[in-house]
Motif scaffolding. Sequence first.
Motif, PDB file in Angstrom:
ATOM      1  N   ARG A 145       0.841  -1.206   0.000  1.00 43.37           N
ATOM      2  CA  ARG A 145       0.000   0.000   0.000  1.00 43.37           C
ATOM      3  C   ARG A 145       0.870   1.248   0.000  1.00 43.37           C
ATOM      4  NH1 ARG A 145      -5.315  -1.019   1.243  1.00 43.37           N
ATOM      5  NH2 ARG A 145      -5.635   0.976   0.156  1.00 43.37           N
ATOM      6  N   LEU A 146       0.509   2.181  -0.843  1.00 45.11           N
ATOM      7  CA  LEU A 146       1.273   3.418  -1.015  1.00 45.11           C
ATOM      8  C   LEU A 146       0.493   4.597  -0.452  1.00 45.11           C
ATOM      9  CD1 LEU A 146       2.306   2.933  -4.775  1.00 45.11           C
ATOM     10  CD2 LEU A 146       3.541   2.151  -2.732  1.00 45.11           C
ATOM     11  N   GLU A 147       1.223   5.588   0.034  1.00 40.62           N
ATOM     12  CA  GLU A 147       0.599   6.843   0.455  1.00 40.62           C
ATOM     13  C   GLU A 147       0.400   7.697  -0.795  1.00 40.62           C
ATOM     14  OE1 GLU A 147      -0.631   7.703   3.313  1.00 40.62           O
ATOM     15  OE2 GLU A 147      -0.079   5.775   4.180  1.00 40.62           O
ATOM     16  N   HIS A 148      -0.602   7.309  -1.555  1.00 41.60           N
ATOM     17  CA  HIS A 148      -0.838   7.925  -2.857  1.00 41.60           C
ATOM     18  C   HIS A 148      -2.330   7.838  -3.166  1.00 41.60           C
ATOM     19  CE1 HIS A 148      -0.555   8.667  -7.194  1.00 41.60           C
ATOM     20  NE2 HIS A 148      -1.265   7.562  -7.373  1.00 41.60           N
ATOM     21  N   VAL A 149      -2.886   8.906  -3.730  1.00 40.55           N
ATOM     22  CA  VAL A 149      -4.291   8.895  -4.127  1.00 40.55           C
ATOM     23  C   VAL A 149      -4.379   8.404  -5.567  1.00 40.55           C
ATOM     24  CG1 VAL A 149      -6.374  10.274  -4.490  1.00 40.55           C
ATOM     25  CG2 VAL A 149      -4.868  10.776  -2.553  1.00 40.55           C
ATOM     26  N   GLU A 150      -5.093   7.309  -5.763  1.00 39.62           N
ATOM     27  CA  GLU A 150      -5.188   6.681  -7.072  1.00 39.62           C
ATOM     28  C   GLU A 150      -5.879   7.590  -8.092  1.00 39.62           C
ATOM     29  OE1 GLU A 150      -4.184   3.639  -8.388  1.00 39.62           O
ATOM     30  OE2 GLU A 150      -2.977   3.463  -6.577  1.00 39.62           O
ATOM     31  N   GLY A 151      -5.405   7.512  -9.338  1.00 38.97           N
ATOM     32  CA  GLY A 151      -5.991   8.270 -10.441  1.00 38.97           C
ATOM     33  C   GLY A 151      -5.193   8.014 -11.703  1.00 38.97           C
ATOM     34  N   TYR A 152      -5.855   7.898 -12.844  1.00 39.26           N
ATOM     35  CA  TYR A 152      -5.163   7.548 -14.084  1.00 39.26           C
ATOM     36  C   TYR A 152      -4.100   8.576 -14.445  1.00 39.26           C
ATOM     37  CZ  TYR A 152      -4.241   6.474 -18.965  1.00 39.26           C
ATOM     38  OH  TYR A 152      -3.606   6.175 -20.151  1.00 39.26           O
ATOM     39  N   HIS A 153      -4.376   9.829 -14.171  1.00 36.68           N
ATOM     40  CA  HIS A 153      -3.440  10.886 -14.541  1.00 36.68           C
ATOM     41  C   HIS A 153      -2.395  11.140 -13.458  1.00 36.68           C
ATOM     42  CE1 HIS A 153      -5.677  11.828 -18.154  1.00 36.68           C
ATOM     43  NE2 HIS A 153      -6.802  11.911 -17.443  1.00 36.68           N
ATOM     44  N   GLU A 154      -2.307  10.243 -12.492  1.00 39.04           N
ATOM     45  CA  GLU A 154      -1.337  10.379 -11.411  1.00 39.04           C
ATOM     46  C   GLU A 154      -0.329   9.241 -11.405  1.00 39.04           C
ATOM     47  OE1 GLU A 154      -1.010  12.964  -9.455  1.00 39.04           O
ATOM     48  OE2 GLU A 154      -2.701  13.957 -10.415  1.00 39.04           O
ATOM     49  N   LEU A 155      -0.104   8.625 -12.561  1.00 39.45           N
ATOM     50  CA  LEU A 155       0.800   7.481 -12.616  1.00 39.45           C
ATOM     51  C   LEU A 155       2.248   7.869 -12.335  1.00 39.45           C
ATOM     52  CD1 LEU A 155      -0.639   5.454 -15.641  1.00 39.45           C
ATOM     53  CD2 LEU A 155      -0.904   5.006 -13.199  1.00 39.45           C
ATOM     54  N   SER A 156       2.652   9.053 -12.767  1.00 43.75           N
ATOM     55  CA  SER A 156       4.031   9.488 -12.488  1.00 43.75           C
ATOM     56  C   SER A 156       4.247   9.655 -10.990  1.00 43.75           C
ATOM     57  CB  SER A 156       4.331  10.810 -13.211  1.00 43.75           C
ATOM     58  OG  SER A 156       4.305  10.637 -14.617  1.00 43.75           O
ATOM     59  N   ALA A 157       3.259  10.224 -10.310  1.00 44.99           N
ATOM     60  CA  ALA A 157       3.352  10.377  -8.859  1.00 44.99           C
ATOM     61  C   ALA A 157       3.343   9.008  -8.184  1.00 44.99           C
ATOM     62  CB  ALA A 157       2.197  11.234  -8.343  1.00 44.99           C
ATOM     63  N   LYS A 158       2.570   8.085  -8.699  1.00 41.95           N
ATOM     64  CA  LYS A 158       2.503   6.746  -8.127  1.00 41.95           C
ATOM     65  C   LYS A 158       3.837   6.023  -8.289  1.00 41.95           C
ATOM     66  CE  LYS A 158      -0.341   2.562  -8.087  1.00 41.95           C
ATOM     67  NZ  LYS A 158      -1.529   1.879  -8.668  1.00 41.95           N
ATOM     68  N   THR A 159       4.501   6.234  -9.421  1.00 42.55           N
ATOM     69  CA  THR A 159       5.811   5.625  -9.647  1.00 42.55           C
ATOM     70  C   THR A 159       6.817   6.122  -8.615  1.00 42.55           C
ATOM     71  OG1 THR A 159       5.396   5.385 -12.021  1.00 42.55           O
ATOM     72  CG2 THR A 159       7.694   5.359 -11.307  1.00 42.55           C
ATOM     73  N   LYS A 160       6.806   7.417  -8.372  1.00 43.77           N
ATOM     74  CA  LYS A 160       7.696   7.974  -7.346  1.00 43.77           C
ATOM     75  C   LYS A 160       7.398   7.357  -5.982  1.00 43.77           C
ATOM     76  CE  LYS A 160       7.419  12.644  -8.618  1.00 43.77           C
ATOM     77  NZ  LYS A 160       7.652  14.055  -8.231  1.00 43.77           N
ATOM     78  N   SER A 161       6.109   7.263  -5.670  1.00 43.38           N
ATOM     79  CA  SER A 161       5.711   6.714  -4.383  1.00 43.38           C
ATOM     80  C   SER A 161       6.134   5.252  -4.247  1.00 43.38           C
ATOM     81  CB  SER A 161       4.194   6.842  -4.215  1.00 43.38           C
ATOM     82  OG  SER A 161       3.784   6.358  -2.969  1.00 43.38           O
ATOM     83  N   PHE A 162       6.016   4.490  -5.320  1.00 44.79           N
ATOM     84  CA  PHE A 162       6.412   3.079  -5.260  1.00 44.79           C
ATOM     85  C   PHE A 162       7.891   2.932  -4.937  1.00 44.79           C
ATOM     86  CE2 PHE A 162       8.498  -0.278  -7.908  1.00 44.79           C
ATOM     87  CZ  PHE A 162       8.273  -1.329  -7.023  1.00 44.79           C
ATOM     88  N   PHE A 163       8.747   3.625  -5.695  1.00 43.65           N
ATOM     89  CA  PHE A 163      10.183   3.471  -5.463  1.00 43.65           C
ATOM     90  C   PHE A 163      10.571   3.965  -4.067  1.00 43.65           C
ATOM     91  CE2 PHE A 163      10.453   3.496 -10.235  1.00 43.65           C
ATOM     92  CZ  PHE A 163      10.920   2.200 -10.350  1.00 43.65           C
TER      93      PHE A 163
END
Length: 390
Positions: A192-210
Motif C-alpha cells: 500500500r502506497l501513500e498515494h491517491v489513485e488516479g489515471y493521470h497520477e501514474l508518475s506520482a505513483k511511480t515515485k511513491s512506489f520506489f
Amino acid sequence: MVSLKWIVFLCVISFGLGVLFSNRMWDGPQSEDQTLYTNKVHLGDFEATSDDCVTNKKLIQDEQVIKEFSRAHEAIESLDSSVAKLRMELPSNKKSRKIGNFDNSTSNSTKTDNSETGKKVFMVIGINTAFSSRKRRDSVRETWMPRGKNVLRLEQEKGIVVRFMIGHSATSNSILDRAIDSEDAHHNDFLRLEHVEGYHELSAKTKSFFSTAVGKWDAEFYVKVDDDVHVNLGTLAATLVRHRSKPRVYIGCMKSGPVLFQKSVKYHEPEYWKFGEEGNKYFRHATGQIYAISKDLAKYISINQPILHKYANEDVSLGSWFIGLEVDHIDDRTMCCGTPPECEWTAQAGNVCVASFDWSCSGICKSVERMKDVHAKCGEDAATLWNALV
C-alpha cells in the motif's frame, strides 16, 4: 554638647539600618543640603562633612546601585553569548537535513540509509494495479505470480519480492479501500502506497512506489510491471544478475516515440513545447509496461522526490529523471516480446522472454481471458524460478 560616645553610637545604628534596608528602600526627594552634599561625594575619596552618618548611608546606596548595574551588565553579556552560540548552531542543523525525507509531502517517510532499511533482498517487483482490476490480479495470481505461502518462500529463499502496488481512494476508508484491505488479508500480496489513485497520477505513483520500496527493502533492483503483462520471474532474475556489477542501470525496451501535441489524442503531452518544434521525438526511455532500475537510481528518486518533474506519461517522466546522470541505459528486447506466436518463436530460438504483451493494447489485449493461454505457451519451465542463481 553631644558627647563623642553618643555620636559614635548613632553612627553605628545608622550604618546598620543602612545595610539592612539599602537593597529594598530608596530615599525620598533629597533636601537642598543633601543635594549639595551629594555633589561633593566621590567614590573612594570623599569630603567629610558634619553629617557623617547620612554620608555613610548614601555611599552604601551608591555602591549597591553600582553592584546591581554590574550584575545586570554581566547577565546581558551572558545572554548575548548564548544567542550568538545558537546562531552558530542553527545553520549546521539546516545543512544536516536531507532533501525528500517526508513523512513526506507525499506522506512517505522513507529512510534510505542501509542501516535503517528493511531486509536485504535481490529484487522488489511492484505490479501496478487499480481498484477496478481485481480480475486482472487474479489472472496474474493464477499464472506467473506465486501464491499463498510461496510468496514468502520466494522472498526468503531467492530474495525476490512480488507485490501488487496500490494507493488509496480520495475518500478515507471508502468501500474501495476496504475491498483492497479484505483482498490483502486473504492473499497477503499488496504494497500500500501513500498515494491517491488516479489515471493521470501514474508518475506520482511511480515515485511513491520506489520511495516506499526503498524504505521497506534493501534490494539490488526495483522493478515496475503492469498487471496486464506476462512475466517470467526466473528469466527476469537471470537477466538482472548480468547487470548487478553496474552501479546505476536502467533496463527495459528503450524507445523514442513522437511528442504528441494534439489535444484529442490519448497520450497528449501538454508540455510538448519543452521538446522543441512540433513533430520532435522524446529522448530515449524504457516503455512503461515493465522496466528495472538499480538501487542507486531508486534511492535517487526517493531522496529527490519533491523536485522530480512529472510529465503526462509515466514512462517519459521516469526517463527524464535520469537525463543528465551517469546511467547505463540497457535496451533489452526480451522485456517486450509479443504474445503467441511471437514469444513461442523466441523461446524456440533459445531465448525465453522476460515479458510478453501486445503493443496495440499497451498490455495483453483482454488479459483476463488470455493470460492463461499466454502463460501456457510462453511461460518458462516451472523449475527456472526456484533454480535461479541470485
